[in-house]
Design a protein around this motif. Structure first.
Motif, mmCIF file in Angstrom:
data_model
loop_
_atom_site.group_PDB
_atom_site.id
_atom_site.type_symbol
_atom_site.label_atom_id
_atom_site.label_comp_id
_atom_site.label_asym_id
_atom_site.label_seq_id
_atom_site.Cartn_x
_atom_site.Cartn_y
_atom_site.Cartn_z
ATOM 1 N N ILE A 146 1.009 -1.013 -0.075
ATOM 2 C CA ILE A 146 0.115 0.041 0.040
ATOM 3 C C ILE A 146 1.274 1.057 0.025
ATOM 4 C CG2 ILE A 146 -2.035 1.410 1.240
ATOM 5 C CD1 ILE A 146 -2.343 -1.639 0.674
ATOM 6 N N PRO A 147 0.894 2.005 -1.018
ATOM 7 C CA PRO A 147 1.641 3.667 -1.092
ATOM 8 C C PRO A 147 0.809 4.748 -0.111
ATOM 9 C CG PRO A 147 -0.120 3.127 -2.522
ATOM 10 C CD PRO A 147 -0.088 1.374 -1.950
ATOM 11 N N PRO A 148 1.707 4.343 0.987
ATOM 12 C CA PRO A 148 1.545 5.074 2.220
ATOM 13 C C PRO A 148 1.203 7.051 1.656
ATOM 14 C CG PRO A 148 4.437 5.459 2.005
ATOM 15 C CD PRO A 148 3.758 4.011 0.994
ATOM 16 N N GLU A 149 1.584 7.458 1.349
ATOM 17 C CA GLU A 149 0.570 9.275 -0.019
ATOM 18 C C GLU A 149 -0.423 8.917 0.217
ATOM 19 O OE1 GLU A 149 2.465 6.820 -3.814
ATOM 20 O OE2 GLU A 149 3.133 6.742 -1.301
ATOM 21 N N ILE A 150 -1.013 7.665 0.051
ATOM 22 C CA ILE A 150 -2.508 7.660 -0.043
ATOM 23 C C ILE A 150 -3.148 7.720 1.043
ATOM 24 C CG2 ILE A 150 -2.358 6.684 -2.242
ATOM 25 C CD1 ILE A 150 -3.555 4.795 -1.357
ATOM 26 N N LEU A 151 -2.573 7.543 2.199
ATOM 27 C CA LEU A 151 -3.204 7.123 3.426
ATOM 28 C C LEU A 151 -3.444 8.643 3.960
ATOM 29 C CD1 LEU A 151 -1.859 4.312 4.550
ATOM 30 C CD2 LEU A 151 -4.399 4.790 3.634
ATOM 31 N N PRO A 152 -4.760 8.453 4.875
ATOM 32 C CA PRO A 152 -5.135 10.195 5.794
ATOM 33 C C PRO A 152 -3.918 9.821 6.739
ATOM 34 C CG PRO A 152 -6.203 8.404 6.530
ATOM 35 C CD PRO A 152 -5.431 7.853 5.493
ATOM 36 N N LYS A 153 -3.751 11.341 7.389
ATOM 37 C CA LYS A 153 -2.467 11.306 8.916
ATOM 38 C C LYS A 153 -3.645 10.719 9.994
ATOM 39 C CE LYS A 153 -0.009 14.636 11.344
ATOM 40 N NZ LYS A 153 0.057 16.146 11.254
ATOM 41 N N ILE A 154 -3.183 9.891 11.130
ATOM 42 C CA ILE A 154 -3.492 9.103 11.848
ATOM 43 C C ILE A 154 -3.724 10.677 13.642
ATOM 44 C CG2 ILE A 154 -3.897 7.860 13.780
ATOM 45 C CD1 ILE A 154 -2.504 6.285 11.500
ATOM 46 N N LYS A 155 -4.973 10.795 13.512
ATOM 47 C CA LYS A 155 -4.756 11.932 14.969
ATOM 48 C C LYS A 155 -5.633 11.100 15.707
ATOM 49 C CE LYS A 155 -4.158 15.530 12.499
ATOM 50 N NZ LYS A 155 -3.316 16.721 13.220
ATOM 51 N N SER A 156 -5.790 11.916 17.176
ATOM 52 C CA SER A 156 -6.346 11.426 18.376
ATOM 53 C C SER A 156 -7.816 11.418 17.823
ATOM 54 C CB SER A 156 -5.924 12.197 19.254
ATOM 55 O OG SER A 156 -6.231 13.334 19.296
ATOM 56 N N SER A 157 -8.424 10.545 19.320
ATOM 57 C CA SER A 157 -10.162 10.678 18.681
ATOM 58 C C SER A 157 -11.008 11.982 19.429
ATOM 59 C CB SER A 157 -10.906 9.547 19.760
ATOM 60 O OG SER A 157 -10.241 7.947 18.954
ATOM 61 N N ALA A 158 -9.814 12.891 19.827
ATOM 62 C CA ALA A 158 -10.919 14.122 20.207
ATOM 63 C C ALA A 158 -9.734 14.811 20.220
ATOM 64 C CB ALA A 158 -11.153 13.474 22.057
ATOM 65 N N GLU A 159 -9.865 16.552 19.270
ATOM 66 C CA GLU A 159 -9.106 17.221 18.652
ATOM 67 C C GLU A 159 -9.799 17.586 17.692
ATOM 68 O OE1 GLU A 159 -5.513 16.472 16.614
ATOM 69 O OE2 GLU A 159 -5.433 14.632 17.390
#
Length: 482
Positions: free
Chosen positions: A224-237
């Motif tokens: 899987i090419p990483p550039e197509i994936l979203p940035k991972i954030k916390s559940s509350a921000e």
């Protein structure tokens, strides 16, 4: 200082499930639901085992629900400007790819139930070897299965020309439903934010449970090419701000996969607390605190929540049952022996499992998930006789949900500790016959909460006098929450 109306600050919630979309508005100070709007979603099956949805239909349903709900607020003389933030909860594992320049989906949304990736799972199992497969499980917490987003995305990259072309041109974005919604709500092609939260990311099989980031080894494993994936954030921000419509400028400030959201909503914030959602499928989550517990008995290890960028993650063991409420829909739409799924409660109460005509029903339409992980399994009815009536089939369908739930709870008890009580939610939890069956089978209280009232279904002992049991065979305690 902001001036709010009579209900104080309000919170909006997008609830995007497999079967329908809701937008609800709560009073932040009391958790009272002031108004909501709901729209059903279609699913379609181009081939046997394929389950798809229209990504644009999902988005448009969300936008319409927001529009109607805010209009309802005005009719109630409540100012929509009192909405200070919204959160999103969504069906997990369902995978969407889209073009970053046009905003158009490059293929239908592949739903979590879809099993078209069976061959990919088999090929990876043969080619990679046991040691490599075990590394995937240890890193992601998830077994190789058609269930998760990783193999769905691999199938799309391999089989859909529009996806391959968009990747080559640097125009492809991919994610679960939360990412698709947040990107569109925050501007889409005009600066939309491409993010996901840790709970949804933990269901892709591409995130490390320890680092809470996309794992290079997992990305290589699934190609899987990483550039197509979203940035991972916390559940509350705050992920971004709504860019148009009646809630223009309102921050999107929370995101949880639907089952993790149910865990939080049920208040299961301590180690050992367990909830079960009886919906399209059936999902038990067991809070394991800050411990990453790898199951020895077929359960999943997942992120329960991370309530803020600087907060520590909390983990859970999960048992996923693929088919629950879908069984009743099949009895209604496929066999046509139910006119309304709500009728299953009183029809099932007309018979019991000792009646002549009783049957055993395993509704493995798309294989079996926890704790068996048999993607090749299919549904079966056993014990049919000339005495079998539709009531027996309907009761057996409810018993199938309870038996699968018991199998998961037994695995949880072995991996961690026995369950003391089960907190229930979801559409099927309104079926009191089902809840009583579940309490009897587990031997622990099953608690269902609605409108701040708890219904606690206790174990019904056969030695009890029939005169002590209500006519519909349900024995429960009812009490108001403090």
């Amino acid at each position: 200082m902001c001036e709010f109306g009579r209900f104080g600050p309000l919170i909006g919630a997008i609830d995007e499930g497999t079967s329908n979309v809701k937008f609800l508005v709560f009073a932040a100070n009391t958790s009272e639901v002031l108004t909501y709007h709901q729209i059903s979603l279609k699913r379609f099956s181009p081939q046997e085992g394929w389950v798809e949805q229209d990504a644009l239909e999902i988005l448009n349903a969300v936008l319409e629900c927001i529009e109607v709900t805010t209009d309802n607020l005005r009719k109630l003389d409540i100012n929509p400007a009192d909405v200070v933030g919204i959160g999103i909860t969504n069906q997990r594992e369902t995978t969407i790819v889209w073009n970053s320049l046009t905003g158009q989906p490059l293929y239908s949304a592949i739903v979590w139930l879809d099993v078209r990736t069976s061959r990919i799972v088999d090929d990876l199992t043969k080619l990679k070897g046991a040691q490599c497969i075990n590394a995937v499980v240890q890193t992601s917490g998830l077994p190789l299965s058609t269930y998760f987003s990783s193999v769905k995305l691999k199938w799309l990259l391999k089989n859909v020309t529009a996806v391959k072309d968009a990747v080559a041109a640097g125009e492809c974005l991919a994610g679960t439903v939360d990412s698709w919604l947040i990107w569109n709500l925050t501007g889409g092609v005009h600066g939309g934010i491409h993010v996901t939260d840790v709970t949804n990311a933990s269901r892709t099989q591409l995130m490390s449970l320890r680092s809470l980031q996309w794992d290079k080894g997992l990305l290589r494993f699934f190609d899987i090419p990483p550039e197509i994936l979203p940035k991972i954030k916390s559940s509350a921000e705050i992920y971004g701000y709504i860019s148009s419509g009646p809630l223009l400028g309102v921050p999107i400030a929370g995101c949880l996969g639907d089952q993790q959201a149910a865990l939080v909503g049920q208040g299961c914030m301590k180690f050992g607390q367990v909830k079960c959602t009886f919906g399209t499928g059936c999902f038990l989550l067991y809070n394991t605190g800050d411990s990453i517990v790898h199951s020895q008995y077929g359960l999943l290890t997942t992120v329960a929540y991370k309530l803020g960028p600087d907060s520590p993650p909390v983990y859970a063991l999960e048992g996923s049952v693929a088919i629950a409420g879908d069984t009743l829909q099949w009895l209604r739409d496929g066999l046509e022996i139910l006119s309304d799924v709500k009728d299953s409660e009183f029809l099932a109460a007309e018979v019991d499992d000792k009646d002549e005509g009783s049957i055993c029903f395993v509704p493995a339409f798309n294989g079996l998930y926890s704790p068996y992980w048999r993607k090749d399994a299919r549904g079966i009815m056993c014990g049919l006789s000339g005495m079998t009536r539709r009531q027996h089939i309907i009761r057996a369908a409810l018993e199938a949900v309870c038996q699968q739930t018991r199998a998961v709870s037994d695995a949880m008890a072995t991996d961690c500790a026995p369950l003391r009580r089960l907190l229930a939610d979801g559409g099927m939890a309104q079926n009191s016959v089902l809840m009583q069956m579940q309490a009897d089978l587990l031997g622990i209280p099953v608690v269902w909460k609605v409108n701040n009232i708890c219904f606690s279904f206790q174990l019904f002992l056969p030695s009890m006098s029939k005169s002590t049991v209500p006519k519909n065979k349900i024995s429960f305690a009812k009490y108001k929450l403090n």
